[in-house]
Scaffold this active site. Structure first.
Site, mmCIF file in Angstrom:
data_model
loop_
_atom_site.group_PDB
_atom_site.id
_atom_site.type_symbol
_atom_site.label_atom_id
_atom_site.label_comp_id
_atom_site.label_asym_id
_atom_site.label_seq_id
_atom_site.Cartn_x
_atom_site.Cartn_y
_atom_site.Cartn_z
ATOM 1 N N CYS A 28 -2.195 -0.314 7.350
ATOM 2 C CA CYS A 28 -1.400 0.904 7.235
ATOM 3 C C CYS A 28 -1.390 1.693 8.544
ATOM 4 C CB CYS A 28 -1.904 1.757 6.078
ATOM 5 S SG CYS A 28 -1.647 0.954 4.480
ATOM 6 N N GLU B 231 0.972 3.870 1.868
ATOM 7 C CA GLU B 231 1.463 4.267 3.190
ATOM 8 C C GLU B 231 2.612 3.375 3.644
ATOM 9 O OE1 GLU B 231 -3.037 5.036 3.017
ATOM 10 O OE2 GLU B 231 -1.663 3.461 2.381
ATOM 11 N N CYS C 90 -5.942 1.980 5.769
ATOM 12 C CA CYS C 90 -6.588 0.749 6.217
ATOM 13 C C CYS C 90 -5.967 0.322 7.555
ATOM 14 C CB CYS C 90 -6.419 -0.341 5.168
ATOM 15 S SG CYS C 90 -4.729 -1.003 5.091
ATOM 16 N N HIS D 98 0.858 -1.190 0.000
ATOM 17 C CA HIS D 98 0.000 0.000 0.000
ATOM 18 C C HIS D 98 0.892 1.238 0.000
ATOM 19 C CE1 HIS D 98 -3.835 -2.043 1.810
ATOM 20 N NE2 HIS D 98 -3.253 -2.797 0.900
#
Length: 164
Positions: A92, A61, A89, A59
């Site tokens: 993250c 992040e 999420c 992801h």
């Protein structure tokens, strides 16, 4: 914790994250971007690389955190702030906690993501669900082994260990 960033700086970094996400989405990448800014002002911009790298943990992040840690030679990003194009999420958010970030700011929220075809609601709900409800998504089982604490004991006995 450092002083909070100025509102103009927050908006500027969020716009950078959104622009990175838009560029990535237009090139068949995920529509997520992030900018991690260290306490001394260094910036690390990343985009979602899940499909490009065949890595469900890539992801934006997490990628920004990985990039900053690798460049700085540390796993502790105390004083840093993460700016994300979308609400992080649970993975993250957990990575942000482990990295010891001072703050996380985001533009779109989880409902905007759901409207865009990314419904992570089940992941958020997992942590507040009953065990029976969690089993529907991912059964997680504790198995007590007699030797379960051996790794912790070995770590405690290692006089050269790195604390974290």
């Amino acid at each position: 914790m450092t002083h909070p960033p100025a509102p103009d700086a927050v908006r500027r970094h969020l716009r950078t994250a959104v622009q990175a996400a838009s560029r990535n989405a237009s090139r068949d990448g995920g529509p997520f971007g992030a900018v991690l800014v260290t306490a001394d002002g260094r910036e690390f911009t990343a985009v979602n690389r899940v499909t490009a790298d065949h890595d469900p943990t890539a992801h934006a992040e997490v990628s920004a955190i990985r990039s900053a840690c690798a460049a700085l030679g540390t796993f502790d990003l105390s004083g840093a702030v993460l700016y994300s194009s979308c609400e992080p999420c649970p993975m993250c958010l957990s990575a942000s906690l482990w990295a010891r970030l001072d703050a996380v700011h985001f533009a779109a929220d989880r409902h905007d993501a759901a409207d865009g075809g990314f419904d992570d609601a089940a992941f958020y709900d997992f942590f507040t669900a009953t065990p029976a409800q969690r089993d529907e998504l991912l059964p997680v089982r504790h198995v007590a082994l007699a030797e379960r604490n051996e790794p912790f004991e070995a770590w405690a006995e290692n006089g050269q260990r790195t604390q974290y």
